[in-house]
Enzyme design. Structure first.
Site, PDB file in Angstrom:
ATOM      1  N   HIS A 123     -50.919 -24.140  81.837  1.00 17.05           N
ATOM      2  CA  HIS A 123     -50.951 -22.682  81.717  1.00 17.05           C
ATOM      3  C   HIS A 123     -51.685 -22.353  80.412  1.00 17.05           C
ATOM      4  O   HIS A 123     -51.636 -23.135  79.449  1.00 17.05           O
ATOM      5  CB  HIS A 123     -49.491 -22.217  81.648  1.00 17.05           C
ATOM      6  CG  HIS A 123     -49.283 -20.741  81.649  1.00 17.05           C
ATOM      7  ND1 HIS A 123     -49.468 -19.954  80.541  1.00 17.05           N
ATOM      8  CD2 HIS A 123     -48.883 -19.911  82.635  1.00 17.05           C
ATOM      9  CE1 HIS A 123     -49.185 -18.690  80.850  1.00 17.05           C
ATOM     10  NE2 HIS A 123     -48.833 -18.639  82.116  1.00 17.05           N
ATOM     11  N   GLN A 203     -41.560 -23.818  83.820  1.00 11.15           N
ATOM     12  CA  GLN A 203     -41.395 -23.866  85.275  1.00 11.15           C
ATOM     13  C   GLN A 203     -40.482 -25.004  85.715  1.00 11.15           C
ATOM     14  O   GLN A 203     -40.315 -25.236  86.907  1.00 11.15           O
ATOM     15  CB  GLN A 203     -42.759 -24.009  85.967  1.00 11.15           C
ATOM     16  CG  GLN A 203     -43.689 -22.846  85.754  1.00 11.15           C
ATOM     17  CD  GLN A 203     -43.186 -21.556  86.413  1.00 11.15           C
ATOM     18  OE1 GLN A 203     -42.299 -21.551  87.258  1.00 11.15           O
ATOM     19  NE2 GLN A 203     -43.762 -20.436  85.995  1.00 11.15           N
ATOM     20  N   LYS A 226     -37.588 -16.520  83.252  1.00 11.69           N
ATOM     21  CA  LYS A 226     -37.915 -17.334  84.440  1.00 11.69           C
ATOM     22  C   LYS A 226     -36.679 -18.084  84.940  1.00 11.69           C
ATOM     23  O   LYS A 226     -36.741 -18.834  85.897  1.00 11.69           O
ATOM     24  CB  LYS A 226     -39.013 -18.333  84.108  1.00 11.69           C
ATOM     25  CG  LYS A 226     -40.302 -17.623  83.696  1.00 11.69           C
ATOM     26  CD  LYS A 226     -41.492 -18.486  83.827  1.00 11.69           C
ATOM     27  CE  LYS A 226     -42.695 -17.909  83.125  1.00 11.69           C
ATOM     28  NZ  LYS A 226     -43.508 -17.050  83.983  1.00 11.69           N
ATOM     29  N   CYS A 366     -52.937 -17.632  85.219  1.00 14.68           N
ATOM     30  CA  CYS A 366     -53.115 -18.048  83.815  1.00 14.68           C
ATOM     31  C   CYS A 366     -53.429 -19.531  83.726  1.00 14.68           C
ATOM     32  O   CYS A 366     -52.929 -20.240  82.842  1.00 14.68           O
ATOM     33  CB  CYS A 366     -51.879 -17.732  82.975  1.00 14.68           C
ATOM     34  SG  CYS A 366     -51.535 -15.994  82.856  1.00 14.68           S
TER      35      CYS A 366
HETATM   36  N1  PMP Z   1     -46.081 -22.012  80.879  1.00 12.53           N
HETATM   37  C1  PMP Z   1     -45.939 -21.937  82.202  1.00 12.53           C
HETATM   38  C2  PMP Z   1     -46.054 -23.184  83.029  1.00 12.53           C
HETATM   39  C3  PMP Z   1     -45.696 -20.708  82.806  1.00 12.53           C
HETATM   40  O1  PMP Z   1     -45.580 -20.622  84.127  1.00 12.53           O
HETATM   41  C4  PMP Z   1     -45.605 -19.559  81.992  1.00 12.53           C
HETATM   42  C5  PMP Z   1     -45.377 -18.191  82.593  1.00 12.53           C
HETATM   43  N2  PMP Z   1     -46.118 -17.911  83.719  1.00 12.53           N
HETATM   44  C6  PMP Z   1     -45.738 -19.698  80.612  1.00 12.53           C
HETATM   45  C7  PMP Z   1     -45.978 -20.947  80.091  1.00 12.53           C
HETATM   46  C8  PMP Z   1     -45.655 -18.532  79.699  1.00 12.53           C
HETATM   47  O2  PMP Z   1     -44.359 -17.986  79.699  1.00 12.53           O
HETATM   48  P1  PMP Z   1     -44.072 -16.613  78.983  1.00 12.53           P
HETATM   49  O3  PMP Z   1     -45.088 -15.642  79.497  1.00 12.53           O
HETATM   50  O4  PMP Z   1     -42.680 -16.272  79.382  1.00 12.53           O
HETATM   51  O5  PMP Z   1     -44.212 -16.834  77.511  1.00 12.53           O
END
Ligand code: PMP
Length: 571
Positions: A123, A203, A226, A366
């Site tokens: 990500h 995740q 999450k 992302c």
């Molecule tokens: N890492 C992963 C694998 C994610 O899926 C996400 C959120 N989509 C994030 C990092 C970032 O998390 P946050 O936006 O809650 O900081």
């Protein structure tokens, strides 16, 4: 007492609603989970009975708030089996946790010529901070390859991890492919050289038991929202000896012991890294989410989710033209399923499913380097189906009968959005391709969905004499580009600007009775107003034209070809 999975859905009040005439089926949990009543109650109770600042007052409410806040820290500690609660730092979320490690621990261990190792499936939150660290220190950012089915190539990891690999930062579970990475094995490889493993657990934490000591992760980051908790709260776990090396990101209240005119001393961990008033209700509600997950049991959640995925994958595989990304075996993945349907852009697919009351994500998630690796601009994604009862999911998949053309079924529900003329333009776009002679060209991207549009313009006698577009996009963005090129051909830049303004007025939608005839076919896109998420798709081509015409004014004197790529702002 172990909670039965049968009635869980009823404990999520938000799920009890009709969306677009259908009962809501929420399959966007990887973006954020919905909250059970117990978590909502924890927030309300806190504000109704205990609200006060923590660690500073001597009155009863302050003590109660502090007690609950610190109790939440201990719940997190037990949940991930950290050695001590001082190793649990409350942050805003995974992004902040990872950034803190990269910017406030990274520079102490990474030097020019060193390597930082991540993978193609990261990500952006676990990629951009390391890119920055590499740029600042002169280190090299290296990527671990993926196997053809999207799993991490452990042999490649072994080959790439060496004494210069100061930090390996890896996602525990992919937010696109659903694969679970062999964290323990990587930890061993990294630690044999005395170096560090950072894990993005965003995740993984909602889907499986996580034991940071067993994994031997040096840092582990995750987000409350999450895992059924609220937004704005997350965790950075770190081994205590390493957290002690992390320099405070914020100085101020909460984190100090004594302040003198020229110097200060700081508290011990974990408070040293929690400057200012923390997100008290967020931490308490995260504690409630952990209680809730524990009542079900993470092992049961994992088993239930795998059973659902084991039904979902074969059901999806029967759909003509549907590609599932990542391993095809349920046991190799979490409940995140990214997929695409031939000839239907994921944005269109998501809108169509929304019309069925089904919420899925569409876009690049992302993870743009991973999209490139998969050779797609974007995908649809159904995620984290652990809170759905099996019959409900099965009913949903029953809609996907292979003999039925899903795209036709879905699109027929979208009359307002997908009028025939729009479909015609998107399927047989006018002025699609490239010009032989180009006076001005521009590339504009919509980062939300990965759409990209290249526009080429030739001017003669002060008029747009030729125009062409190319790129990739959904039905709406392609149709809009086709209609726009029809409408502005032969017009002067000033006339085109007037049309752009009119199109923008139409999209804003505050003049519903206006006559949009000047826009020719594009007037039909008025219906897009009712789908706010799609307005950016419709406006992409018009914004590109505007930018090209502006650059035309700037460069008209020199007659230079303007060739630049721009990114549309994200909402
Ligand atoms: N890492 C992963 C694998 C994610 O899926 C996400 C959120 N989509 C994030 C990092 C970032 O998390 P946050 O936006 O809650 O900081």
């Amino acid at each position: 007492m172990v909670k039965s999975l049968n009635n869980i859905r009823q404990e999520f009040p938000i799920l009890d609603q009709i969306v677009n005439d259908e009962p809501l089926i929420y399959l966007d949990n990887a973006a954020t989970t919905q909250k059970p009543q117990a978590v909502i109650d924890a927030i309300v109770d806190y504000y109704q009975t205990d609200n006060a600042n923590v660690h500073r007052g001597v009155h009863t409410l302050a003590e109660r708030a502090t007690e609950q806040y610190e109790a939440a820290r201990q719940k997190v500690q037990r949940f991930i089996n950290a050695d001590q609660s001082a190793e649990i730092i409350f942050t805003k979320g995974t992004t902040q946790s990872l950034n803190w490690v990269a910017s406030h621990f990274g520079p102490q261990v990474v030097q020019a010529g060193d390597e930082i190792l991540i993978s193609y499936m990261e990500h952006h939150s676990n990629l951009v901070p390391w890119q920055q660290l590499a740029q600042q220190t002169g280190a090299k950012l290296v990527y671990i390859d993926l196997l053809p089915d999207g799993q991490l190539d452990l042999a490649d990891a072994k080959a790439k991890i060496g004494p210069r690999t100061k930090i390996v930062s890896l996602t525990h579970a992919s937010n696109v492919l659903g694969v679970v990475n062999p964290i323990q094995a990587i930890a061993q490889l990294v630690h044999q050289f005395g170096n560090y493993l950072v894990v993005d657990g965003a995740q993984a934490i909602p889907h499986m038991p996580v034991d940071v000591q067993d994994l031997d992760a040096d840092f582990y980051a995750f987000s409350g929202h999450k895992m059924l908790g609220p937004t704005g709260i997350g965790v950075l776990y770190g081994k205590k000896t390493l957290l002690e090396q992390v320099t405070p990101v914020e100085y101020g209240g909460e984190m100090i012991d004594f302040v003198e005119l020229q110097q200060s001393t700081f508290k011990e961990l974990p408070w040293r890294l929690e400057g200012g008033t923390p997100n008290i209700e967020g931490a308490i509600a995260l504690g409630a989410a952990i209680d809730y997950l524990n009542q079900i049991g993470m092992a049961q959640i994992q088993a239930h989710e795998q059973a659902l995925v084991a039904k979902a994958i074969p059901a999806l595989q029967t759909i003509d033209g549907l590609t599932i990304y990542g391993p095809q075996n349920a046991q190799d993945r979490t409940g995140v399923i990214a997929f695409n349907l031939d000839n239907l852009h994921p944005h269109d697919l998501a809108t169509a499913l929304d019309m069925e009351g089904v919420a899925v994500r569409a876009g690049h998630h992302c993870a743009q380097p991973l999209m490139k690796w998969l050779n797609v601009a974007a995908t649809a994604r159904a995620s984290s189906i652990y809170i759905i009862r099996k019959p409900m999911l099965i009913n949903w998949f029953k809609q996907f009968k292979p003999q039925r053309s899903f795209s036709k079924m879905a699109l027929s529900k979208l009359d307002n959005l997908y009028r025939q003329v729009i479909l015609d333009h998107s399927q047989h776009p006018h002025h699609h391709g490239h010009l032989d002679t180009v006076d001005h060209e521009i590339e504009l991207r919509n980062p939300t969905c990965g759409d990209v549009l290249q526009l080429e313009i030739a001017l003669q006698d002060g008029k747009i004499s030729q125009i062409a577009f190319s790129g990739e996009g959904c039905t709406i963005s392609q149709a809009s580009a086709s209609m726009m090129t029809d409408a502005v051909l032969g017009k002067t830049p000033a006339q085109a600007e007037t049309m752009i303004e009119r199109f923008s007025d139409m999209m804003i939608g505050d003049r519903p009775d206006e006559d949009w005839e000047i826009l020719e076919d594009a007037a039909i896109l008025q219906g897009v107003q009712q789908f706010p998420a799609r307005i950016k798709c419709a406006t992409l081509a018009w914004k590109a034209l505007h930018k090209a015409l502006i650059s035309d004014q700037h460069s008209a004197v020199s007659g230079q070809i303007v060739n630049h790529a721009e990114t549309e702002e994200t909402d």
